[in-house]
Design an enzyme around this catalytic site. Structure first.
Site, PDB file in Angstrom:
ATOM      1  N   GLU A  54       0.872  -8.051 -28.310  1.00  0.00           N
ATOM      2  CA  GLU A  54       0.150  -9.176 -27.698  1.00  0.00           C
ATOM      3  C   GLU A  54      -1.314  -8.799 -27.570  1.00  0.00           C
ATOM      4  O   GLU A  54      -1.632  -7.642 -27.257  1.00  0.00           O
ATOM      5  CB  GLU A  54       0.685  -9.434 -26.300  1.00  0.00           C
ATOM      6  CG  GLU A  54       2.104  -9.893 -26.276  1.00  0.00           C
ATOM      7  CD  GLU A  54       2.526 -10.209 -24.852  1.00  0.00           C
ATOM      8  OE1 GLU A  54       2.397 -11.370 -24.457  1.00  0.00           O
ATOM      9  OE2 GLU A  54       2.937  -9.285 -24.145  1.00  0.00           O
ATOM     10  N   LYS A 108      -1.700 -10.981 -31.711  1.00  0.00           N
ATOM     11  CA  LYS A 108      -0.378 -11.338 -31.197  1.00  0.00           C
ATOM     12  C   LYS A 108       0.548 -11.483 -32.395  1.00  0.00           C
ATOM     13  O   LYS A 108       0.308 -12.316 -33.279  1.00  0.00           O
ATOM     14  CB  LYS A 108      -0.416 -12.659 -30.435  1.00  0.00           C
ATOM     15  CG  LYS A 108       0.968 -13.097 -29.988  1.00  0.00           C
ATOM     16  CD  LYS A 108       0.929 -14.247 -29.020  1.00  0.00           C
ATOM     17  CE  LYS A 108       2.330 -14.726 -28.650  1.00  0.00           C
ATOM     18  NZ  LYS A 108       3.049 -13.819 -27.763  1.00  0.00           N
ATOM     19  N   HIS A 159      13.936 -15.618 -23.241  1.00  0.00           N
ATOM     20  CA  HIS A 159      13.453 -16.769 -24.018  1.00  0.00           C
ATOM     21  C   HIS A 159      13.299 -16.458 -25.507  1.00  0.00           C
ATOM     22  O   HIS A 159      13.246 -17.361 -26.324  1.00  0.00           O
ATOM     23  CB  HIS A 159      12.157 -17.350 -23.425  1.00  0.00           C
ATOM     24  CG  HIS A 159      10.920 -16.568 -23.747  1.00  0.00           C
ATOM     25  ND1 HIS A 159      10.528 -15.481 -23.029  1.00  0.00           N
ATOM     26  CD2 HIS A 159       9.983 -16.724 -24.709  1.00  0.00           C
ATOM     27  CE1 HIS A 159       9.403 -14.999 -23.538  1.00  0.00           C
ATOM     28  NE2 HIS A 159       9.039 -15.729 -24.568  1.00  0.00           N
ATOM     29  N   HIS A 180      13.637  -8.458 -24.446  1.00  0.00           N
ATOM     30  CA  HIS A 180      13.326  -9.116 -25.721  1.00  0.00           C
ATOM     31  C   HIS A 180      13.588  -8.201 -26.921  1.00  0.00           C
ATOM     32  O   HIS A 180      14.230  -8.592 -27.891  1.00  0.00           O
ATOM     33  CB  HIS A 180      11.858  -9.551 -25.768  1.00  0.00           C
ATOM     34  CG  HIS A 180      11.468 -10.462 -24.632  1.00  0.00           C
ATOM     35  ND1 HIS A 180      12.329 -11.388 -24.103  1.00  0.00           N
ATOM     36  CD2 HIS A 180      10.310 -10.592 -23.939  1.00  0.00           C
ATOM     37  CE1 HIS A 180      11.714 -12.045 -23.133  1.00  0.00           C
ATOM     38  NE2 HIS A 180      10.483 -11.584 -23.003  1.00  0.00           N
TER      39      HIS A 180
HETATM   40  C1  BG6 Z   1       7.453 -12.529 -21.222  1.00  0.00           C
HETATM   41  C2  BG6 Z   1       6.713 -11.357 -20.652  1.00  0.00           C
HETATM   42  O1  BG6 Z   1       8.836 -12.379 -21.055  1.00  0.00           O
HETATM   43  O2  BG6 Z   1       7.162 -12.624 -22.601  1.00  0.00           O
HETATM   44  C3  BG6 Z   1       5.216 -11.501 -20.872  1.00  0.00           C
HETATM   45  O3  BG6 Z   1       6.986 -11.276 -19.271  1.00  0.00           O
HETATM   46  C4  BG6 Z   1       4.938 -11.729 -22.335  1.00  0.00           C
HETATM   47  O4  BG6 Z   1       4.519 -10.354 -20.406  1.00  0.00           O
HETATM   48  C5  BG6 Z   1       5.795 -12.850 -22.890  1.00  0.00           C
HETATM   49  O5  BG6 Z   1       3.561 -12.070 -22.460  1.00  0.00           O
HETATM   50  C6  BG6 Z   1       5.652 -12.944 -24.393  1.00  0.00           C
HETATM   51  O6  BG6 Z   1       6.347 -14.073 -24.835  1.00  0.00           O
HETATM   52  P1  BG6 Z   1       5.977 -14.774 -26.215  1.00  0.00           P
HETATM   53  O7  BG6 Z   1       6.983 -15.843 -26.375  1.00  0.00           O
HETATM   54  O8  BG6 Z   1       4.576 -15.286 -26.056  1.00  0.00           O
HETATM   55  O9  BG6 Z   1       6.059 -13.708 -27.255  1.00  0.00           O
END
Ligand code: BG6
Length: 485
Positions: free
Chosen positions: A218, A343, A180, A242
């Site tokens: 985070e 975060k 994502h 990611h």
């Molecule tokens: C997810 C992880 O893919 O991404 C999570 O499994 C993580 O552990 C999350 O919290 C973080 O996504 P974003 O978009 O909030 O940075």
């Protein structure tokens, strides 16, 4: 935008991801006129539920996401949202799902276009994909696409096995592996930043860049996903996917064209050009109890659902070297962790200092590196630091910033899932991960999932174990994060 009519089946319909991300993204697209009433959603799951109950759950999800859809949302649900129970997932259950899809296609005049979205825990992927294939659900009159959430496998071997399994029923062209982060506007903008602005590309190399840092921090802990996270850990959860994506986008060569195949080729070239990661370049950690924003938070081992004495890392930092003409010898440091002080996702590019100090006559004058900070979230922005002469006497240099803020320029940014759902519907694979890319990334990061690696402790609310700082100190560098506004 021309979206072909289709049925979008979500496996894991009552799960967290569907509720928090997928349903709100769908409604945003519908309310914004990006999709019409001929995009039908079928929630599928083990739970017994009627269409009406799933619609109520959908409306609740919209409210939780801050979308007060009112009558419009209720109307959308009645017309476009359905549910099919999969019970124990027997061939008969999948047969019934097939019949339901046929019925809905006839009723809504949809020419057999189907999307199957697995919003499920990874251990459910193989059986659900097998069931979809065996029941012939993907063999309809139109096109069929399969969408798989990360993590794709848990190491190289399992990812290769899963790829073989999926390819029995779906061609690579119809598989959409989601990461994502690729749907985030600021991540897509990395391509624009690098390849639409000639000024940066000419200094984007080992001669001008001293080192690069990527931080994905985070402040949350494992929340309601202890079972999954305890089996995964920071490298599988964040780095293999990611961070690997951010790393490739920021370092790859200019692709031949702005399309999925060309971009994917360049990303794979980078992953394959990174030198094997040695154990001394990996730091793992696990959080103990601590304080975040003045609030006491428990340690990882005290969280509900974590196995006693678990050695799962909740933090990982790695030093990498890309063995190419462009990057030879330029260290790249990546890190991610849960329960950090804030975060934030940032890429920090530290340029070389001027080779000679022209201002050597000024007492105590040391020239600094220019630093480009790309904050991907939150407070999405670019900041380039540079020195200016402070007005007046004595002659002094002072660091200042050029700053660009997404919020100031554009206001609300679409959620990553809105972008990704639209791309799946239009059949654009640019923001999805190819089988070869997944495998190249697992191969690269396998040394970092070695269960024999030591796992250091860190207190919640800190930036990870001291060893992670040492990784940079050895090279005369230090981690840098920009504080949001
Ligand atoms: C997810 C992880 O893919 O991404 C999570 O499994 C993580 O552990 C999350 O919290 C973080 O996504 P974003 O978009 O909030 O940075």
């Amino acid at each position: 935008m021309n979206i072909p009519s289709h049925i979008f089946t979500i496996f894991g319909a009552s799960g967290d991801l569907t509720r928090r991300k997928i349903l709100p993204a769908f409604y945003h697209l519908f309310a914004g006129g990006m999709i019409g009433p001929d995009c039908i959603i079928v929630g599928a799951g083990r739970k017994k539920m009627t269409d009406e109950e799933f619609r109520e759950l959908t409306l609740e999800a919209l409210l939780e996401a801050g979308l007060d859809g009112g009558e419009g949302a209720a109307k959308w649900c009645t017309g476009c949202v359905f549910y099919q129970c999969l019970g124990e997932g027997s061939p008969e259950d999948y047969g019934r799902l097939g019949e339901r899809l046929d019925e809905l296609e006839n009723a809504h005049n949809i020419p057999g276009n189907r999307i199957f979205y697995l919003a499920l825990p990874p251990d459910a992927f193989p059986s659900v994909i097998g069931n979809i294939g065996e029941a012939g659900l993907s063999g309809s009159a139109g096109w069929s696409r399969l969408v798989i959430e990360k993590p794709f496998g848990r190491d190289l071997e399992s990812a290769m096995k899963l790829n073989d399994h999926v390819h029995r029923w779906f061609d690579e062209d119809s598989i959409y592996r989601i990461d994502h982060y690729l749907g985030k506007e600021t991540v897509q903008n990395l391509l624009v930043f690098r390849f639409a602005n000639a000024m940066f590309e000419s200094v984007w190399n080992r001669d001008r860049i001293d080192h690069i840092q990527i931080t994905v921090a985070e402040s949350l802990g494992v929340e309601r996903r202890a079972g999954y996270y305890d089996a995964a850990g920071a490298v599988r959860d964040m780095i293999q996917n990611h961070i690997a994506q951010l790393l490739t986008l920021i370092t790859m060569e200019v692709p031949a064209a702005f399309e999925a195949g060309s971009i994917m080729q360049e990303k794979i070239k980078i992953l394959r050009s990174i030198m094997p990661i040695r154990p001394e370049n990996i730091v793992l950690g696990q959080y103990d109890a601590g304080k975040i924003d003045g609030k006491e938070v428990p340690g990882f081992l005290e969280e509900d659902g974590i196995s006693a004495g678990s050695a799962t890392p909740t933090f990982a930092a790695v030093r990498l070297y890309i063995d190419t003409w462009r990057w030879k010898g330029t260290p790249i440091y990546i890190r991610t962790g849960k329960r950090m002080p804030a975060k934030t996702t940032q890429i920090v590019v530290v340029f070389e200092r001027p080779p000679v100090c022209f201002f050597q006559t000024i007492e105590g004058c040391a020239l600094r590196s220019n630093v480009l900070n790309i904050t991907l979230q939150p407070d999405e922005s670019f900041t380039l630091s540079f020195d200016v002469k402070k007005p007046g006497e004595p002659f002094t240099l002072e660091p200042h910033d050029f700053h660009f803020s997404y919020a100031d320029a554009f206001g609300r940014l679409p959620d990553a899932y809105e972008t990704l759902l639209l791309d799946i519907m239009t059949g654009d694979q640019t923001l999805f991960v190819h089988a070869d890319e997944v495998e190249a990334s697992w191969k690269l990061f396998e040394p970092a999932i070695d269960p024999d690696l030591p796992v250091a402790r860190y207190a919640a609310g800190t930036w990870g174990p001291g060893k992670a700082a040492e990784l940079l100190i050895r090279d005369g560098h230090s981690w840098s994060v920009r504080k949001g506004r």
